[in-house]
Every structure is written in C-alpha cells, then in structure tokens.
Scaffold this motif. Structure first.
Motif, PDB file in Angstrom:
ATOM      1  N   PRO A 302     -18.854 -13.955  -4.700  1.00 35.32           N
ATOM      2  CA  PRO A 302     -17.716 -13.275  -5.326  1.00 35.32           C
ATOM      3  C   PRO A 302     -17.019 -14.172  -6.340  1.00 35.32           C
ATOM      4  CG  PRO A 302     -17.127 -14.038  -3.134  1.00 35.32           C
ATOM      5  CD  PRO A 302     -18.597 -14.285  -3.287  1.00 35.32           C
ATOM      6  N   LEU A 303     -16.323 -13.542  -7.270  1.00 38.09           N
ATOM      7  CA  LEU A 303     -15.537 -14.259  -8.268  1.00 38.09           C
ATOM      8  C   LEU A 303     -14.056 -14.119  -7.947  1.00 38.09           C
ATOM      9  CD1 LEU A 303     -17.361 -13.008 -11.512  1.00 38.09           C
ATOM     10  CD2 LEU A 303     -17.853 -15.070 -10.177  1.00 38.09           C
ATOM     11  N   ASP A 304     -13.285 -15.115  -8.303  1.00 40.40           N
ATOM     12  CA  ASP A 304     -11.846 -15.048  -8.079  1.00 40.40           C
ATOM     13  C   ASP A 304     -11.144 -15.612  -9.306  1.00 40.40           C
ATOM     14  OD1 ASP A 304      -9.541 -14.386  -6.854  1.00 40.40           O
ATOM     15  OD2 ASP A 304      -9.621 -15.931  -5.299  1.00 40.40           O
ATOM     16  N   ILE A 305      -9.909 -15.180  -9.522  1.00 42.56           N
ATOM     17  CA  ILE A 305      -9.175 -15.614 -10.706  1.00 42.56           C
ATOM     18  C   ILE A 305      -7.753 -15.997 -10.349  1.00 42.56           C
ATOM     19  CG2 ILE A 305     -10.512 -14.230 -12.335  1.00 42.56           C
ATOM     20  CD1 ILE A 305      -8.303 -12.154 -12.342  1.00 42.56           C
ATOM     21  N   GLY A 306      -7.137 -16.742 -11.256  1.00 40.73           N
ATOM     22  CA  GLY A 306      -5.720 -17.019 -11.214  1.00 40.73           C
ATOM     23  C   GLY A 306      -5.113 -16.575 -12.527  1.00 40.73           C
ATOM     24  N   ILE A 307      -3.895 -16.034 -12.482  1.00 35.74           N
ATOM     25  CA  ILE A 307      -3.239 -15.524 -13.689  1.00 35.74           C
ATOM     26  C   ILE A 307      -1.799 -16.029 -13.728  1.00 35.74           C
ATOM     27  CG2 ILE A 307      -2.437 -13.465 -14.928  1.00 35.74           C
ATOM     28  CD1 ILE A 307      -4.789 -11.937 -13.715  1.00 35.74           C
ATOM     29  N   GLY A 308      -1.398 -16.568 -14.869  1.00 34.60           N
ATOM     30  CA  GLY A 308      -0.014 -16.962 -15.100  1.00 34.60           C
ATOM     31  C   GLY A 308       0.591 -16.121 -16.199  1.00 34.60           C
ATOM     32  N   ILE A 309       1.830 -15.636 -15.975  1.00 36.42           N
ATOM     33  CA  ILE A 309       2.495 -14.774 -16.963  1.00 36.42           C
ATOM     34  C   ILE A 309       3.878 -15.343 -17.271  1.00 36.42           C
ATOM     35  CG2 ILE A 309       3.157 -12.419 -17.574  1.00 36.42           C
ATOM     36  CD1 ILE A 309       1.418 -11.408 -15.297  1.00 36.42           C
ATOM     37  N   ASN A 310       4.184 -15.441 -18.550  1.00 38.39           N
ATOM     38  CA  ASN A 310       5.479 -15.937 -18.995  1.00 38.39           C
ATOM     39  C   ASN A 310       5.881 -15.170 -20.249  1.00 38.39           C
ATOM     40  OD1 ASN A 310       7.772 -17.579 -19.074  1.00 38.39           O
ATOM     41  ND2 ASN A 310       6.787 -19.050 -20.451  1.00 38.39           N
ATOM     42  N   VAL A 311       7.145 -15.249 -20.612  1.00 37.95           N
ATOM     43  CA  VAL A 311       7.620 -14.574 -21.818  1.00 37.95           C
ATOM     44  C   VAL A 311       8.511 -15.530 -22.590  1.00 37.95           C
ATOM     45  CG1 VAL A 311       9.595 -13.551 -20.597  1.00 37.95           C
ATOM     46  CG2 VAL A 311       8.802 -12.535 -22.736  1.00 37.95           C
ATOM     47  N   GLY A 312       8.424 -15.488 -23.916  1.00 30.24           N
ATOM     48  CA  GLY A 312       9.256 -16.356 -24.747  1.00 30.24           C
ATOM     49  C   GLY A 312       8.787 -16.381 -26.181  1.00 30.24           C
TER      50      GLY A 312
END
Length: 390
Positions: A302-312
C-alpha cells in the motif's frame, strides 16, 4: 468554382483571424453545400503534440457543430484502429468508399454506423500544415448518388484554405495544452499572457498544499523501476484529480512531492479556498484508499501520504537562469506547508493544517497543539484532519 474562391478568401482572412474552429468549420461546410456538395457529416481532425491528448477536432452535422478531444488511450481502441483516419494518415492519400453493400464482418464499425443512419458515400482526405504535420478529415453524404468526382474536386480545392484557417488554432492549442500539462492552469495562462521574463512575479494570497509520498525511498530500493513509476503515477493521479476537482492548481511535482495552490482572488474567497483545500486533501486520501485496494489485489504494497496545508502570501512567477526558467511559488507560507507535512507521521495525522485553514472548516479538523516549526520564531498551532472514508 467562384464559390470555392470566395470560401478561400473568407478562410484566409476572416476565418483565420477569428480563431474560432467551430465558426470556421461551420462556414466551410455551409459554403460547400451552397456550391453543390451534398454534405451530411464532416469531421475535421487535428493532431496534438501533447502527452495526454493526441488529437482534437470539430464535427459538423446539419443539427450543429461541436469540438472534441481524443486521448492516447482512445487511439488504441477499435474506434480508431482500422478507421479511415488511420488509413489516410498511414498511407498519405485520400480514401473514397461507398457505404452501400458493406460487410459487417470486415468493414470498420464507423462505416456501418454511418450506413445505418442513411449515409451512402464516404470520403477521407488530408490537411497539410506548414510544419510538415498531417491531419485527417472525413466527409459523409446521404445523397442517393453519393459524391461525384466534381464534388471531391471542390472539397480538395477548398482544403488549403481550411488549413490556413485551422493551422494557427491547432498550433496555439497544442502549445497551450503542453503548457497546461507541464506548468498547470495558472502558470500556463500567465506564460501565454506574456509573463515570461526571469524575475517577473506577482504577490498574492493563496492556500498552499504540499503532499508527499511516505516510504518512497524504501519503495525505490525494494521495487523494480516499472513498479516505482506505476506507484508514482497512481499517487500523482489521485492527488491531481483531487486538487483540480476542488478548484486548485497543481504547480509541480518534486520527486514524490506535489505542490498545489488554491488562489485567493478576493478577501471573501479566503474561507472558501481554505475549505476547498481541506476537501481536496480528504479526497486525495479517499482516492489513495481506492488505489490501495487495487494494489492489494495485485500483491503490491500500500501507499501512504502526508499533506501539509497553510495559507498566506506567496510570490508567484519565474525563477532560473536566462536559458532555463521555472514557474513556481515561493514564500514563508510555502515553507510552512512543506514543514508541517513533515510532522504528519510523528503527530499521527496524515493531514495537518495551520489554524487559519482549520478555522475555515472547523468540523473537519481537531486540535493537535503547539509545535515548533523550523524557520518560524514562535510555536505554531496545528490541526489534524478528521478523516472520513469512502
């Protein structure tokens, strides 16, 4: 042939300047009909220089005119293989075929379909462009007498003018399509509009989403090259579809990372774009879950991911050397998105966001506390996405 001369004049002047393929093909067919050519269906096919789309075209019938796209996958189907388009492009000369007395076992399905709809005669021929490329076009009639030699001469006489009107559109569409494929919608539009100088940039506010494939180094060490590329393409496909379907723009692939933005055009858009980015992240997780089911059936890990979200605020534009440019976004907001993605594994959440993003979608996030972020003076409050499966 005076009508053909008038058609040629229109094509090389008004038609070429219009840049409207539907208008051009509609006028082309109407003019041939006025000249006595008994047209019922016309397909003007144009080949692409694009890794995703191989062709586009315009179909005219008495009921209307519309354009279409053709993927590489479609070209491998029975719809193209054995067709008149394949024949004229391979043999480089026209094909004239009666649609009467067809053999359902040997004749191409397109001929059978046109015959069932009342077609009596079929003509396929070529458009020749200045860059040496060849493009196909087909003509079908329902006239009981079919196409006469004079009809075919008029069609052929009008084709150079049609080429002159369609070629600049095809070249432009091909260039724009390539730019969209490699740069994304926003950057490609900026480049097409003239933002091409090194150092040209725009400051804007955007939601930044950075996605990274976990365990990629181990995958490349253990899997063969085909499996690695298959895994990357599957992962990229899910992330890109999720971002674009929620109004974002994928800017680039960086190894196994994906950098995306959701542009904030006005202050009123800020909350909505933060919410859309959160929904895109959830969609990417769901897409990856579906992909992993397929991989499990193929005995693949299986594949797995990490996601980071920011605004600016970000700077959006060209960097590089005089001979090689890259269109990207830079700024603190991008750095924070990348660095909080790096915390996803240790904090137990596959998606982490800053408070400005989480406040736009409070029902989608849970608080994860304050954390030190490299390059940021004070601890940053982070929030984990509450995952909702398929």
């Amino acid at each position: 042939m005076d009508q053909i001369a008038q058609l040629a004049d229109w094509m090389m002047n008004e038609g070429r300047r219009s840049g409207d393929p539907v208008k051009i093909v509609s006028h082309f067919c109407a003019s041939l009909i006025d000249a006595g050519v008994p047209l019922w269906r016309v397909n003007i096919g144009q080949r692409f220089a694009n890794p995703l789309l191989i062709a586009w075209g315009v179909v005219w019938t008495p009921d209307g005119t519309e354009s279409y796209d053709v993927t590489h996958e479609r070209m491998l189907t029975d719809g193209y293989v054995g067709s008149a388009f394949e024949y004229v492009l391979e043999h480089r000369h026209p094909l004239h075929k009666s649609l009467r007395g067809l053999d359902s076992e040997t004749d191409h399905v397109s001929y059978l379909e046109f015959a069932d709809q009342g077609g009596t005669d079929y003509y396929a021929t070529l458009l020749f462009y200045g860059d040496g490329s060849l493009h196909g076009c087909t003509f079908v009639t329902q006239s009981k007498d079919g196409f006469s030699d004079q009809h075919l001469k008029m069609i052929e006489a009008a084709l150079p003018a049609l080429s002159s009107a369609m070629e600049p559109i095809t070249m432009r569409k091909s260039s724009e399509s390539l730019l969209r494929t490699y740069l994304g919608n926003g950057p490609s539009e900026a480049v097409c509009n003239g933002t091409i100088k090194r150092g040209e940039r725009t400051s804007l506010e955007a939601v930044v989403m950075f996605s990274d494939l976990r365990g990629f180094t181990a995958l490349t060490d253990l899997a063969d090259e085909d499996d690695v590329f298959d895994a990357l393409n599957g992962y990229f496909d899910r992330v890109v579809q999720s971002v674009e379907s929620h109004g974002g723009d994928v800017l680039k692939f960086m190894g196994d990372g994906v950098l995306s933005i959701f542009t904030i055009a006005t202050p009123d858009d800020r909350t909505q774009q933060c919410f859309q980015a959160a929904r895109a992240a959830q969609s990417a997780l769901n897409g990856l879950s579906a992909l992993n089911k397929d991989r499990d059936q193929q005995n693949k890990p299986p594949l797995d991911i990490g996601i980071g979200i920011n605004v600016g605020q970000v700077s959006y534009g060209n960097i590089g050397s005089p001979g090689r440019l890259d269109f990207t976004v830079l700024g603190g907001a991008v750095n924070v998105a990348s660095r909080i993605e790096g915390l996803t594994k240790s904090l137990g959440h596959r998606v982490l966001a800053t408070i400005a993003v989480a406040e736009a979608a409070p029902d989608l996030f849970c608080e994860c506390g304050l954390h030190n972020i490299r390059g940021v003076a004070c601890p940053v409050q982070l929030f984990g996405l509450i995952e909702r499966g398929l």
